[in-house]
Design a protein around this motif. Structure first.
Motif, PDB file in Angstrom:
ATOM      1  N   GLY A  35      35.695 -12.254  27.447  1.00  0.00           N
ATOM      2  CA  GLY A  35      35.254 -11.084  28.487  1.00  0.00           C
ATOM      3  C   GLY A  35      34.177 -10.943  28.369  1.00  0.00           C
ATOM      4  N   ILE A  36      33.139  -9.973  29.368  1.00  0.00           N
ATOM      5  CA  ILE A  36      31.617 -10.196  30.036  1.00  0.00           C
ATOM      6  C   ILE A  36      31.870  -8.745  30.217  1.00  0.00           C
ATOM      7  N   VAL A  37      30.502  -8.036  29.618  1.00  0.00           N
ATOM      8  CA  VAL A  37      29.974  -6.910  29.136  1.00  0.00           C
ATOM      9  C   VAL A  37      29.521  -6.586  30.228  1.00  0.00           C
ATOM     10  N   ILE A  38      29.133  -5.565  30.904  1.00  0.00           N
ATOM     11  CA  ILE A  38      28.247  -5.232  32.184  1.00  0.00           C
ATOM     12  C   ILE A  38      28.190  -4.028  31.933  1.00  0.00           C
ATOM     13  N   GLY A  39      27.357  -3.225  31.393  1.00  0.00           N
ATOM     14  CA  GLY A  39      26.471  -2.195  30.558  1.00  0.00           C
ATOM     15  C   GLY A  39      26.863  -1.666  29.512  1.00  0.00           C
ATOM     16  N   ASN A  40      27.742  -1.409  28.930  1.00  0.00           N
ATOM     17  CA  ASN A  40      28.414  -0.932  27.808  1.00  0.00           C
ATOM     18  C   ASN A  40      29.782  -0.255  27.565  1.00  0.00           C
ATOM     19  N   THR A  41      30.571  -1.798  29.277  1.00  0.00           N
ATOM     20  CA  THR A  41      31.677  -1.867  29.061  1.00  0.00           C
ATOM     21  C   THR A  41      32.182  -3.418  29.305  1.00  0.00           C
ATOM     22  N   GLU A  76      39.529 -17.169  32.595  1.00  0.00           N
ATOM     23  CA  GLU A  76      39.070 -17.188  33.837  1.00  0.00           C
ATOM     24  C   GLU A  76      39.194 -16.354  34.586  1.00  0.00           C
ATOM     25  N   LEU A  77      39.569 -15.170  33.886  1.00  0.00           N
ATOM     26  CA  LEU A  77      38.486 -13.721  34.936  1.00  0.00           C
ATOM     27  C   LEU A  77      36.699 -13.755  34.277  1.00  0.00           C
ATOM     28  N   CYS A  78      36.713 -14.552  33.003  1.00  0.00           N
ATOM     29  CA  CYS A  78      35.029 -14.892  32.490  1.00  0.00           C
ATOM     30  C   CYS A  78      34.133 -15.853  33.308  1.00  0.00           C
ATOM     31  N   PHE A  80      41.520 -24.664  37.786  1.00  0.00           N
ATOM     32  CA  PHE A  80      41.089 -25.806  36.568  1.00  0.00           C
ATOM     33  C   PHE A  80      41.337 -24.884  35.598  1.00  0.00           C
ATOM     34  N   ARG A  81      42.262 -25.064  34.016  1.00  0.00           N
ATOM     35  CA  ARG A  81      42.059 -24.787  33.222  1.00  0.00           C
ATOM     36  C   ARG A  81      40.547 -24.279  32.478  1.00  0.00           C
ATOM     37  N   VAL A  82      40.192 -22.753  32.075  1.00  0.00           N
ATOM     38  CA  VAL A  82      39.235 -23.117  31.683  1.00  0.00           C
ATOM     39  C   VAL A  82      39.008 -22.297  30.249  1.00  0.00           C
ATOM     40  N   THR A  83      38.134 -22.823  29.091  1.00  0.00           N
ATOM     41  CA  THR A  83      38.376 -23.089  28.093  1.00  0.00           C
ATOM     42  C   THR A  83      36.925 -22.823  27.313  1.00  0.00           C
ATOM     43  N   PRO A  84      36.735 -21.354  26.374  1.00  0.00           N
ATOM     44  CA  PRO A  84      35.691 -21.218  25.766  1.00  0.00           C
ATOM     45  C   PRO A  84      34.730 -21.594  25.940  1.00  0.00           C
TER      46      PRO A  84
END
Length: 141
Positions: free
Chosen positions: A36-42, A111-113, A124-128
């Motif tokens: 995931g992505i953290v923006i601020g504290n979310t 993908e979202l990250c 394309f497929r996205v991996t960590p």
């Protein structure tokens, strides 16, 4: 903004979710099963149960990679319209069969990250590991 990666399923995960987390790590040959992505504290992430959501999170349960504050506003502007978007089961086929299958209206966590980090909707497929590489490139720039 931070890239957030998990090595385990959530503490309240069902048995099915725990099995899926293990299967993801095995298939991707990765220590990470979710991102995931953290923006601020979310935390902004995509889950199979809820699709794209925002949530409070416990930082100690995540590996956090600082991406810098300069990306916050752009990423937030990109993610807000996606809230509630469905989970991208179709694109996950690319991890099972050799194909670049995507559904531009749905998202899986990695993908979202990628989208929030780059502004590019991946075809394309996205991996960590791709996310880690991109975070290193961003920090070096």
């Amino acid at each position: 903004m931070k890239l957030a990666l998990r090595t385990t399923a959530a503490s309240d995960a069902t048995l099915t979710a725990r099995i899926a987390a293990t299967a993801i790590k095995v298939r991707l040959v990765s220590q990470y099963c979710h991102g995931g992505i953290v923006i601020g504290n979310t935390l902004w992430h995509a889950t199979a149960q809820h699709g794209v959501i925002c949530a409070d999170f416990t930082p100690e349960r995540w590996d956090l990679i600082d991406l810098g504050d300069a990306l916050d506003a752009d990423a937030l502007a990109r993610v807000l319209p996606l809230l509630g978007a469905k989970y991208d089961w179709f694109s996950l086929l690319a991890f099972v069969i050799p194909a670049d299958a995507t559904d531009a209206q749905r998202w899986y966590c990695f993908e979202l990250c990628w989208y929030l980090m780059t502004g590019e909707n991946p075809s394309f497929r996205v991996t960590p590991e791709m996310l880690l590489k991109k975070s290193i490139e961003n920090n070096a720039a």
